[in-house]
Motif scaffolding. Structure first.
Motif, PDB file in Angstrom:
ATOM      1  N   GLN A   1      -7.824   3.463   6.759  1.00 32.75           N
ATOM      2  CA  GLN A   1      -6.925   4.495   6.609  1.00 32.75           C
ATOM      3  C   GLN A   1      -6.262   4.873   5.307  1.00 32.75           C
ATOM      4  O   GLN A   1      -6.191   6.057   4.995  1.00 32.75           O
ATOM      5  CB  GLN A   1      -5.693   4.165   7.821  1.00 32.75           C
ATOM      6  N   TYR A   2      -5.930   3.922   4.480  1.00 34.22           N
ATOM      7  CA  TYR A   2      -5.104   3.987   3.397  1.00 34.22           C
ATOM      8  C   TYR A   2      -5.926   3.825   1.892  1.00 34.22           C
ATOM      9  O   TYR A   2      -5.508   4.459   1.159  1.00 34.22           O
ATOM     10  CB  TYR A   2      -3.915   3.197   3.418  1.00 34.22           C
TER      11      TYR A   2
ATOM     12  N   ARG B   1      -6.866  -6.824   8.882  1.00 35.10           N
ATOM     13  CA  ARG B   1      -6.591  -5.660   9.286  1.00 35.10           C
ATOM     14  C   ARG B   1      -7.626  -4.495   8.641  1.00 35.10           C
ATOM     15  O   ARG B   1      -7.131  -3.736   8.072  1.00 35.10           O
ATOM     16  CB  ARG B   1      -5.024  -5.096   9.008  1.00 35.10           C
ATOM     17  N   PRO B   2      -8.695  -4.408   8.818  1.00 33.22           N
ATOM     18  CA  PRO B   2      -9.611  -3.322   8.262  1.00 33.22           C
ATOM     19  C   PRO B   2      -9.610  -2.050   8.618  1.00 33.22           C
ATOM     20  O   PRO B   2      -9.586  -1.163   7.562  1.00 33.22           O
ATOM     21  CB  PRO B   2     -10.991  -4.119   8.796  1.00 33.22           C
ATOM     22  N   GLU B   3      -8.748  -2.039   9.665  1.00 31.20           N
ATOM     23  CA  GLU B   3      -8.245  -0.516   9.929  1.00 31.20           C
ATOM     24  C   GLU B   3      -7.248   0.059   8.982  1.00 31.20           C
ATOM     25  O   GLU B   3      -7.049   1.421   8.512  1.00 31.20           O
ATOM     26  CB  GLU B   3      -7.695  -0.341  11.426  1.00 31.20           C
ATOM     27  N   VAL B   4      -6.633  -1.033   8.383  1.00 36.02           N
ATOM     28  CA  VAL B   4      -5.467  -0.439   7.338  1.00 36.02           C
ATOM     29  C   VAL B   4      -6.262  -0.077   6.251  1.00 36.02           C
ATOM     30  O   VAL B   4      -5.911   1.020   5.414  1.00 36.02           O
ATOM     31  CB  VAL B   4      -4.480  -1.666   6.970  1.00 36.02           C
ATOM     32  N   TRP B   5      -7.362  -0.830   5.908  1.00 33.37           N
ATOM     33  CA  TRP B   5      -8.141  -0.404   4.569  1.00 33.37           C
ATOM     34  C   TRP B   5      -8.795   1.087   4.916  1.00 33.37           C
ATOM     35  O   TRP B   5      -8.888   1.598   4.001  1.00 33.37           O
ATOM     36  CB  TRP B   5      -9.383  -1.341   4.419  1.00 33.37           C
TER      37      TRP B   5
ATOM     38  N   ILE C   1       1.003  -1.178   0.042  1.00 34.77           N
ATOM     39  CA  ILE C   1      -0.025  -0.050   0.087  1.00 34.77           C
ATOM     40  C   ILE C   1       0.908   1.124  -0.007  1.00 34.77           C
ATOM     41  O   ILE C   1       1.840   1.406   0.683  1.00 34.77           O
ATOM     42  CB  ILE C   1      -0.897   0.118   1.250  1.00 34.77           C
ATOM     43  N   LEU C   2       0.601   2.269  -0.802  1.00 42.29           N
ATOM     44  CA  LEU C   2       1.438   3.410  -1.124  1.00 42.29           C
ATOM     45  C   LEU C   2       0.634   4.610  -0.545  1.00 42.29           C
ATOM     46  O   LEU C   2      -0.630   4.381  -0.557  1.00 42.29           O
ATOM     47  CB  LEU C   2       1.741   3.596  -2.608  1.00 42.29           C
TER      48      LEU C   2
END
Ligand SMILES: Nc1ncnc2c1ncn2[C@@H]1O[C@H](COP(=O)(O)OP(=O)(O)OP(=O)(O)O)[C@@H](O)[C@H]1O
Ligand SMILES: Nc1ncnc2c1ncn2[C@@H]1O[C@H](COP(=O)(O)OP(=O)(O)OP(=O)(O)O)[C@@H](O)[C@H]1O
Ligand SMILES: [Mg+2]
Ligand SMILES: [Mg+2]
Lengths: 368, 304, 236, 250, 306
Positions: C232-233, C226-230, C208-209
């Motif tokens: 956030q980014y 890790r839905p929080e990564v989705w 993820i960039l």
């Protein structure tokens, strides 16, 4: 220290018409050398410019010479349209223009001008001579060809002034056209008894070459004014030209000391046979020399200068006189291109068509 | 401080003729007149080429038409300068209207070539009239203006005045609503159309205006040389004007003026130095394209 | 060493403005890897740098161990990298068939290379249009052609940049099907797309960039957890 | 009375009928979505309505007036404005100039040759108002080429908006937008719908089903179905030709 | 009109047209594929003619000279591409116009320095300098027949190269999208250099064969360049087929205009008007043709899709 004579020499020195300008220039320079770089005893400075056969460029060059260099005489122009574009500006400054070539009818008739002298001919003259000659040969009809510009139209008018037979067709093509295939096909289809073509400069070389390549030279005789059959064209076309008749006011073999010295030294200096253009350039310098001498080097005596010029001088053509409009009164000769036993192809004088011929417009000129 | 340079320049231009007369430099006065005429013609071309994105390769048609109008009217006995000017400008505008209306259907190189085609037609038509001189061109005497006599010096001032007026007009124009739309069309024609601009009309109006100004330049040229030359109509002339604009700076306000000035001067100077002057001109032009992409005007702007 | 593509500390500029700030990633032989991130984060730029179209100013790129960051695009292509670019970019003035055969090669030395016949079986619609010029195709057909064109070079590494943009739902599904097929045949793929739910089951690992930097790397299982990564980014 | 009526509209490209005898009504105040497979003729239809292509057959009525042969720029003055599927802006100009040009176009009277346009305050004010509306006020003096893809899409809508159209033609406003940007675009369109009628072409079904009041499905240049989102979702033909199983996804 | 005249004029039109084609083909490839306006194309034509004329003097054989001139001009063309034109691909058309116009001036002067201001002499080979009888009673210059043959041959070859070979596909691909073509593995730079060399070689063929008919002189390339542009615009930029059709059209129309228009006019108009207007209309005809074609087809007859 005597003042120098400044002569502006504007001529076509590049492009398709360059051969003409270069010949005039070389003739003029040769005369200066023979005169020890003096005209009428005054040292001479010549300012040369190339008009690129473009009236605007010529105009610019002439302006520079008149207003910046303040020349005393101008000469050198080859083409009538260039001369017409700059003539007024020159005459307005009361500077003499000695024409070594262009001889437009405008300056021969109503618009004739005291500051204009032509040492060559009026544009129509060589055509008139050829018209006369074709007339005496009693050709039933003739096909006429010339570029579509005023000098081209004048040329054929001049021819028709003396030729009374039928004109099969009078075809005018684009100026500076170099491929004549369409016109040659027309000539072939029209089957005339003779063809007369006025094709100055590069057009002449190409037309004659292509006329020969099409195999027409053997079938239909081609007649030309001297411009299109002189040494420069012969060099370019070669054997194809042998037999062609043409007219000229000057020939190689004219028997007078000036001409003999001119021809001999021209060959020696430039390594080629002189043309009528070269003789005209040579004569222009001789005329200036004679006139300046006659006024004792006082260039401010414009009237006397003019009188002296019109009175005539000794030229490559012998003594040469002028009409009041500044155009010469002279003989016109018939020449034929032949191959000499040594293989060299030359233009030989074979007769005289007119003697002491004047131009057709002189009566309309009010100058005396 | 910005006004000092222009004011000094204008003062010099105004004072030049008497100075020239005193020092025997009339030739340079003539040269300046010619440069100003070309500056006018090139600036008119810059309006459509630079600001409008219409690369017309037929601008000589209007230029030459203006000159020929002078010559022909004088010959036919119309000697009032004002009448001649009005007719010449009107005719040039009309011709531009006709040519523009047809040519603006095409784009890009096709537009370049169709404008060339029309200019060539005009050229050949004009030279086919033997009574108007044909390939020899036609003498164009100077007309009467009533208020003053047209000689080399009054012509100089007249040209200066016309050039300044035209430049002011062009300046207002390119900064007006009209000018902004014209430039927007150059940037993105489809978008301008979608915004609701009648693109064709904008282009045509600019085209006509440029034609009229070029016609006026042609009139001045005829006054200057007192001669209407077919060369004024030839494609080489169109090319020459185009070179001036590109050299000076396409779409840069001073592009036309700078181009006319520099190209004329370079030609004039090099011509005096060597017969191979075209080599010098070529090298200079090449150098400028490679190292000054926005022309001289861009170069100067960057420099200052 | 089994990584086909290795990128280390890649930094890329458009003129004066820096877009990538030290990207590193690896793609193993036979893997499907993704590049994820919001608009303008540098995904396309990364791909352009790999391809040599916008050469990286700093950093190293290796293909099967060989440095390629200084090579010209045509040299990189010749080594076996093929791109399905953003916006399709098929050649509009070539016919469908010419688009496919003009660049055909076997850069992977594959024993069973992609041929025209195999492309025709994969995309029957293209076969129907084989003599049409590229510009006459609809968006979806152009996309198929872009994929076919890349396959015909038999690349070692296939890169797809938003290959589903502007496609109708049905066609999108078709593309996913093809990608699954390719993966089964052992093709290495680097893919950029916004349909995360389709990429998760397909891809082995993800990068993820965010503003030209790598902010998360891991495999599908890790990402799914890790839905929080989705959020956030990717704002999904 | 419908705002826009298409009667038997067709567009032929050589042998291909890109739009084929198409009939469609757009009612004032609605968001009407136009969906269909790639190459179905949606963009072509937008081009026909905006006047950028002449139709081969058929008629267009806008507010009762026959506009079939009206040039594109006059349609804008009647109240039709469009966006482009592929971003189409004045790339070298600032956001401000882009919007001012759009405002000026609506105001007419662009054949003003003398007044410096830079001094016309009301143009700037109107432009700024539009910029705020589409969320670009903070980017007002930026050159468009330097904007992100999403911002350019917003400006694309802003330009259409600046001409205060009655009918806004949006061709894939979501294309190429990420999830977050799509979300913002949906919100913007929903907000615009309060004052404008909108014809929306879009492949993002999530957005279409959230926004549209009515949906028409175009296949091979013909409208095969037209109705409420629920009706379209339930239509098996539509599933077969276009949605696959995604229609029910969101 | 006798049929032989008609046939002869048609042949003349073909011959002129095919020579124009050789010039136009290179121009249309460079313009259509590299999107570069090269005004110096005419200068390459001039260089070809000068090299031929010089090499005829050295080798004594026209055909050897043509071969040498084609190779030499191609080489010069490629050097030109490497040194100057390459810098211009990314620039707008107007910069290209100015730069290549500068090249014209430079090349003209260099040629003048090497060969002088006067036109050079270049003649058709002796064996071809006469007429041949192609139909009973119909003679036609042999050299012009050779020109027709060479023109057709080159047209076929080029058509095959561009439309049937892989290199042709690469070129067309590079034309529409240079970057993508590179990404697909096409070595664009050497390919374009080579293409430029081929264009220059075609110029040299035209120069070598037109030299004997026209004139080998400075500036010979400029007016004919305009005609070449007319041809490719009529045909549609970038299309070999377009260039061929355009060239033949221009050749035929120009010849017909010169040959038949004045005759036709003299039947319907008073002679004074006819003789004034005839040549003018003949000169205008091809421009009229172009304007009419562009009016109805603003992209030319065979618009190459990009
Ligand atoms: N040619 C260019 N010149 C200058 N800046 C550019 C250029 N192309 C892209 N950029 C900028 O570089 C950044 C990264 O762009 P890139 O295209 O790599 O993004 P992306 O992740 O592919 O986005 P998207 O999802 O919208 O395709 C963006 O901020 C963009 O504005
Ligand atoms: N100028 C043109 N010439 C020939 N065919 C065209 C032209 N423009 C469009 N077409 C064809 O018309 C059909 C409809 O195209 P259109 O762009 O309207 O499709 P669309 O529904 O907008 O598709 P998408 O969803 O991919 O944008 C396509 O098959 C396309 O190839
Ligand atoms: Mg991207
Ligand atoms: Mg579409």
């Amino acid at each position: 220290q005597p003042r120098t004579v400044k002569v502006g020499f504007v001529s076509t020195l590049s492009g398709g018409g360059a051969a003409l300008g270069i010949d005039v220039r070389d003739g003029f320079n040769l005369a200066l050398r023979h005169l020890n770089n003096q005209l009428g005893g005054l040292p001479v400075e010549v300012i040369v410019a190339d008009d690129q056969q473009n009236p605007d460029v010529a105009r610019q060059a002439v302006d520079r010479m008149l207003k910046r260099d303040r020349v005393d005489f101008l000469t050198g122009i080859i083409f009538s349209n260039i001369l017409l574009a700059v003539g007024d500006a020159i005459f307005e400054e009361k500077v003499f223009y000695i024409s070594p070539n262009a001889g437009p009818s405008e300056y021969a008739g109503e618009q004739c001008n005291p500051y204009f002298v032509n040492v060559a001919w009026q544009n129509d003259n060589l055509h008139e001579a050829m018209g006369q000659y074709v007339q005496t040969r009693r050709f039933e009809n003739v096909f006429l060809l010339a570029p579509n510009y005023p000098a081209g139209r004048d040329a054929l008018t001049g021819f028709k002034r003396y030729f009374k037979g039928r004109v099969v067709a009078e075809v005018y093509h684009r100026l500076n056209q170099l491929d004549f295939s369409a016109e040659i096909a027309q000539i072939r289809a029209a089957r005339p008894k003779a063809v007369y073509a006025f094709e100055p400069g590069a057009m002449g070389v190409n037309f004659i070459k292509q006329y020969a390549e099409a195999g027409l030279l053997r079938e239909i005789p081609l007649f030309l004014p001297g411009f299109s059959a002189d040494a420069d064209v012969i060099r370019a076309v070669g054997r194809g030209m042998v037999g062609i008749y043409n007219s000229s006011q000057w020939t190689l073999e004219l028997n007078n000391p000036i001409n003999q010295r001119f021809v001999e030294d021209f060959r020696k200096t430039y390594n080629r046979t002189p043309t009528l253009y070269a003789s005209q350039g040579y004569d222009a310098a001789l005329l200036l020399d004679a006139a300046i001498k006659a006024v004792g080097g006082d260039l401010s005596k414009k009237d006397e200068l003019r009188k002296a010029m019109l009175a005539g001088f000794n030229s490559t053509r012998g003594p040469l006189r002028f009409s009041p409009n500044g155009y010469p009164i002279q003989n016109y000769y018939l020449r034929q291109v032949i191959q000499q036993p040594g293989g060299e192809i030359v233009n030989r004088q074979v007769g005289t068509i007119f003697t002491n011929h004047r131009d057709a417009y002189v009566d309309r000129c009010k100058l005396r | 401080m910005r006004w000092i340079f222009p004011t000094v320049l204008l003062g010099l231009l105004l004072a030049f003729p008497p100075i020239a007369a005193a020092m025997g430099l009339e030739f340079y006065q003539g040269l300046l007149t010619k440069i100003m005429i070309f500056a006018l013609a090139a600036s008119s071309l810059n309006l459509i080429l630079g600001y409008g994105g219409m690369v017309s390769f037929g601008h000589a048609a209007y230029f030459g038409l203006g000159a020929y109008t002078v010559a022909i009217l004088m010959r036919e006995g119309v000697t009032s300068g004002w009448v001649i000017w009005a007719v010449a400008v009107g005719l040039s505008a009309l011709l531009a209207l006709l040519i523009g209306a047809i040519s603006l259907r095409t784009r890009g190189i096709y537009f370049i070539m169709i404008t060339l085609a029309f200019a060539q037609m005009i050229y050949y038509l004009v030279v086919s009239f033997k009574q108007y001189g044909g390939e020899d061109g036609l003498r164009a005497r100077r007309p009467e203006f009533g208020l003053f006599e047209l000689n080399d010096t009054t012509l100089y001032y007249l040209t200066l005045g016309v050039l300044l007026a035209a430049l002011y007009l062009l300046y207002r124009l390119v900064h007006s609503r009209f000018g902004r739309v014209l430039q927007a069309i150059r940037e993105n024609e489809a978008r301008a159309l979608a915004l609701g601009y009648p693109v064709f009309h904008f282009q045509l109006v600019a085209f006509v205006l440029a034609g009229a100004l070029a016609g006026l330049a042609g009139v001045l040229m005829a006054h200057y040389t007192q001669y209407a030359s077919p060369n004024l109509l030839a494609w080489q002339q169109s090319g020459h004007l185009m070179m001036m604009v590109i050299l000076g700076g396409v779409g840069q306000f001073w592009g036309g003026v700078l181009g006319a000035l520099v190209l004329s001067l370079v030609e004039e100077i090099l011509q005096d130095l060597t017969i191979h002057w075209q080599l010098g001109v070529g090298l200079i032009l090449l150098f400028i394209v490679l190292f000054a992409p926005k022309g001289l005007a861009g170069l100067m702007r960057r420099g200052s | 060493m089994s990584a086909l593509l290795e990128i280390e500390q890649l930094e890329t500029f458009y003129g004066p403005s820096q877009v990538l700030f030290g990207i590193s990633l690896q793609v193993e032989e036979g893997q499907v890897a993704t590049l994820l991130g919001r608009n303008g984060m540098g995904k396309t730029t990364t791909v352009r740098s790999i391809m040599g179209l916008t050469p990286a100013r700093r950093g190293r790129i290796r293909l099967a161990g060989r440095p390629i960051e200084a090579l010209a695009p045509e040299q990189i292509a010749a080594l076996g990298v093929a791109l399905v670019p953003e916006g399709r970019q098929i050649f509009p003035n070539l016919t469908v068939e010419e688009n496919l055969i003009a660049f055909a090669a076997n850069r992977n030395q594959s024993p069973e290379p992609w041929t025209l016949a195999r492309i025709w079986t994969l995309f029957p619609r293209l076969k129907e249009r084989r003599n049409n010029l590229g510009y006459q195709l609809s968006g979806g057909e152009q996309q198929m052609l872009a994929i076919g064109r890349a396959l015909m070079t038999n690349p070692r590494l296939l890169i797809l940049d938003e290959a589903t943009e502007g496609l109708a739902p049905l066609l999108r599904e078709e593309i996913w099907r093809v990608l699954r097929l390719l993966k089964e045949n052992g093709q290495t793929i680097l893919v950029i797309d916004k349909y995360l739910e389709r990429l998760l089951p397909l891809a082995d690992q993800h990068t993820i960039l965010e503003r030209g930097r790598v902010v998360w790397q891991g495999d599908s299982r890790a990402l799914a957890q890790r839905p929080e990564v989705w959020k956030q980014y990717l704002s999904v | 009375m419908s705002l826009l009526v298409l009667e038997g509209l067709s567009k032929q490209f050589g042998g291909l009928a890109a739009v084929n005898n198409c009939n469609l009504c757009i009612e004032a105040g609605e968001i009407h979505a136009l969906i269909g497979p790639n190459g179905a003729g949606k963009t072509t239809l937008i081009n026909l309505i905006a006047g950028m292509l002449p139709p081969s057959r058929g008629q267009l009525r806008f507010q009762g007036e026959n506009i079939t042969h009206l040039p594109a720029h006059q349609r804008v003055h009647r109240g039709l404005a469009r966006t482009f599927q592929i971003t189409n802006l004045f790339k070298n100009y600032t956001v401000r100039t882009n919007l001012e040009l759009a405002v000026q176009a609506r105001a007419g009277s662009s054949f003003r040759f003398w007044q410096p346009v830079a001094r016309e305050k009301h143009l700037t004010e109107a432009a700024l108002a539009v910029a705020e509306q589409v969320g670009l006020a903070g980017r007002f003096e930026r050159v468009v080429g330097q904007l992100s893809h999403g911002e350019q899409r917003q400006l694309e809508v802003g330009l259409a908006l600046a001409s205060r159209p009655r009918l806004l033609l949006l061709d894939e406003p979501m294309a190429g937008l990420g999830a977050e940007e799509s979300e913002r675009m949906v919100a913007l369109i929903a907000q615009l719908a309060q004052h404008h009628t909108i014809l929306l072409v879009e492949h993002d079904m999530g957005a279409v089903f959230r926004l549209a009041r009515r949906i028409s499905v175009l296949v091979y240049g013909q409208v095969i179905a037209s109705g409420s989102p629920a009706e379209i979702r339930a239509n098996p033909e539509v599933h077969k030709a276009y949605l696959g199983d995604e229609g029910g996804a969101k | 009109m006798p049929p032989s005249l008609f046939i002869e004029q048609v042949l003349n039109g073909f011959q002129f047209g095919l020579m124009l084609f050789l010039l136009a083909a290179g121009l249309t490839l460079v313009l259509g594929i590299m999107d570069t306006i090269n005004l110096a194309h005419g200068s390459l034509y001039m260089i070809g003619a000068y090299l031929t004329a010089t090499l005829v003097g050295v080798t004594g054989s026209f055909w050897l000279a043509v071969l040498g001139a084609v190779l030499g001009t191609a080489l010069i063309g490629m050097l030109l591409e490497l040194s100057v034109l390459r810098q211009l691909y990314r620039r707008d058309h107007l910069s290209q116009v100015l730069a290549t116009f500068a090249l014209i001036l430079i090349i003209n002067e260099v040629v003048r320095m090497i060969w002088g201001s006067q036109p050079l002499l270049l003649s058709a080979p002796e064996a071809l300098s006469g007429p041949v009888e192609i139909l009973p009673g119909l003679y036609y210059p042999a050299f012009r027949l050779v020109i027709i043959g060479v023109g057709l041959l080159v047209a076929l070859l080029l058509f095959w190269l561009v439309n049937r070979t892989r290199v042709g596909m690469w070129l067309r691909a590079g034309a529409s999208n240079r970057e993508m073509a590179q990404a697909m593995g096409v070595p664009i730079k050497p390919l374009f250099t080579l293409l430029f060399g081929v264009g220059a070689g075609l110029c040299a063929i035209a120069g070598a064969f037109l030299g004997p008919i026209l004139a080998v002189q400075i500036g010979m390339g400029e007016s004919i360049l305009i005609l070449a542009f007319v041809v490719i615009v009529i045909g549609g930029i970038g299309s070999i087929k377009g260039a061929l059709v355009g060239a033949l059209l221009v050749g035929l129309v120009d010849t017909a205009g010169r040959a038949f228009l004045p005759l036709l006019l003299s039947r319907v108009a008073p002679p004074e008007v006819a003789s004034n207007l005839g040549p003018a209309l003949a000169s205008i005809l091809i421009y009229l043709l172009m304007a009419v074609v562009l009016f109805f087809r603003p992209q030319g007859l065979f618009p190459a899709r990009t």
